[in-house]
Enzyme design. Structure first.
Site, mmCIF file in Angstrom:
data_model
loop_
_atom_site.group_PDB
_atom_site.id
_atom_site.type_symbol
_atom_site.label_atom_id
_atom_site.label_comp_id
_atom_site.label_asym_id
_atom_site.label_seq_id
_atom_site.Cartn_x
_atom_site.Cartn_y
_atom_site.Cartn_z
ATOM 1 N N VAL A 133 1.439 6.965 18.254
ATOM 2 C CA VAL A 133 2.013 6.125 19.316
ATOM 3 C C VAL A 133 1.713 4.659 18.990
ATOM 4 O O VAL A 133 0.859 4.022 19.619
ATOM 5 C CB VAL A 133 1.455 6.502 20.702
ATOM 6 C CG1 VAL A 133 2.195 5.728 21.797
ATOM 7 C CG2 VAL A 133 1.587 7.999 20.954
ATOM 8 N N PRO A 134 2.399 4.092 17.999
ATOM 9 C CA PRO A 134 2.179 2.679 17.660
ATOM 10 C C PRO A 134 2.556 1.760 18.813
ATOM 11 O O PRO A 134 3.485 2.046 19.579
ATOM 12 C CB PRO A 134 3.107 2.462 16.456
ATOM 13 C CG PRO A 134 3.365 3.831 15.910
ATOM 14 C CD PRO A 134 3.383 4.723 17.115
ATOM 15 N N HIS A 135 1.844 0.653 18.925
ATOM 16 C CA HIS A 135 2.143 -0.350 19.946
ATOM 17 C C HIS A 135 1.428 -1.640 19.582
ATOM 18 O O HIS A 135 0.412 -1.617 18.892
ATOM 19 C CB HIS A 135 1.696 0.124 21.335
ATOM 20 C CG HIS A 135 0.248 0.517 21.394
ATOM 21 N ND1 HIS A 135 -0.185 1.776 21.051
ATOM 22 C CD2 HIS A 135 -0.868 -0.186 21.719
ATOM 23 C CE1 HIS A 135 -1.503 1.843 21.178
ATOM 24 N NE2 HIS A 135 -1.942 0.664 21.576
ATOM 25 N N PRO A 136 1.947 -2.776 20.022
ATOM 26 C CA PRO A 136 1.259 -4.044 19.760
ATOM 27 C C PRO A 136 -0.065 -4.090 20.517
ATOM 28 O O PRO A 136 -0.254 -3.395 21.520
ATOM 29 C CB PRO A 136 2.233 -5.103 20.296
ATOM 30 C CG PRO A 136 3.538 -4.400 20.449
ATOM 31 C CD PRO A 136 3.207 -2.977 20.744
#
Length: 225
Positions: A133-136
Site C-alpha cells: 500500500v504505497p503512499h506519500p
C-alpha cells in the site's frame, strides 16, 4: 458545448478551486470570455484523457457527495483505477508506474514519484500476503482534493521487502488530501485486506475488476456493524 468553471470541475471530479489553480498554472485549456473563464467540452475531454484523468461527459447529471471524508474503498478505487498486466521488476518501477497512472495532472507525476520513493526508503509499504500500500509520507494537500486508490497488478511478483518476505503482486496507491481522510481510508483498506478472499482476488488476478469491486463492497458493508 461550453462549460463554466463549476461544470468543468464536475466533469473532472475536482473542486472549482483546483480548476482555478490549474488555470493560473496554465495546465488546463481555458479561454477568457469577458471576466469569466470558459471551457470547450471536447478540449477539456481531450486534455483529461491526455493527462490520465477521469472525465464525466454530462456535468449536469453529476451528484456531489456529501463529503470526501465519507468516500469508500470502492469509490476511491473506481476513481483511481485498476490496472492489470503491469510489467515491473523493482520497487522503484512499481512506484513510477503508480505515479504515471494515478488520477493527477501529468505535470505532478514526477513529484509524486519522488514522494513515493522517499516514503519507501523509510520502511517497506509491503504489508504482507503479496500486497503493498504505497503512499506519500504527507497528504497531497493543495495537489488533490479527493482521495483515490490506484491498483496495479504485476505480471510477476516483485520483491518489496514486505514484513512476511513475500513478493508483491498487487500494489494499492493511496492518495489523500488530508491526514484525517488518509487515516480513515487506510483503516478501511486494512479492514478489507483482513478478508482472505479479498487478498486472494488481489494477488491471484483471476477475477475481473468488477468482481473484485463487488467483493470489496460486500466486505466494506460490515465496517462498523
Amino acid at each position: 458545448m461550453k462549460l463554466d468553471t463549476l461544470k468543468a470541475a464536475l466533469c473532472l471530479g475536482v473542486s472549482a478551486d483546483t480548476v482555478e489553480r490549474w488555470i493560473r498554472q496554465g495546465k488546463v485549456p481555458a479561454h477568457r470570455q469577458g471576466t469569466d473563464w470558459v471551457f470547450h467540452l471536447s478540449q477539456l475531454r481531450d486534455w483529461a484523457r491526455a493527462n490520465g484523468l477521469p472525465f464525466r461527459e454530462h456535468p449536469d447529471q453529476v451528484q456531489i457527495t456529501d463529503s470526501i471524508e465519507q468516500v469508500t474503498v470502492v469509490q476511491a478505487l473506481r476513481y483511481g483505477g485498476l490496472h492489470h498486466g503491469i510489467e515491473a521488476t523493482t520497487v522503484n518501477e512499481v512506484l513510477e508506474t503508480l505515479a504515471q497512472v494515478a488520477p493527477i495532472p501529468s505535470a505532478d507525476r514526477e513529484e509524486l514519484s519522488r514522494r513515493l520513493k522517499e516514503r519507501e526508503e523509510l520502511s517497506s509499504t509491503g504489508i504482507g500476503r503479496g500486497v503493498a500500500v504505497p503512499h506519500p509520507r504527507e497528504p497531497l494537500e493543495g495537489l488533490i482534493d479527493r482521495p483515490s486508490i490506484t491498483a496495479c497488478f504485476m505480471t510477476s511478483p516483485v520483491a518489496f521487502g514486505a514484513i512476511d518476505g513475500r513478493p508483491v503482486s498487487a500494489a494499492l496507491l493511496l492518495l489523500s488530501p488530508s491526514v484525517q481522510t488518509h487515516l480513515r481510508l487506510l483503516s478501511r483498506v486494512a479492514f478489507c485486506l483482513g478478508n482472505g478472499q479479498v487478498t486472494s482476488m488481489l494477488t491471484e488476478g483471476h477475477q475481473s475488476s468488477e468482481e473484485l469491486l463487488e467483493r470489496l463492497d460486500a466486505v466494506e458493508a460490515h465496517i462498523g456493524s
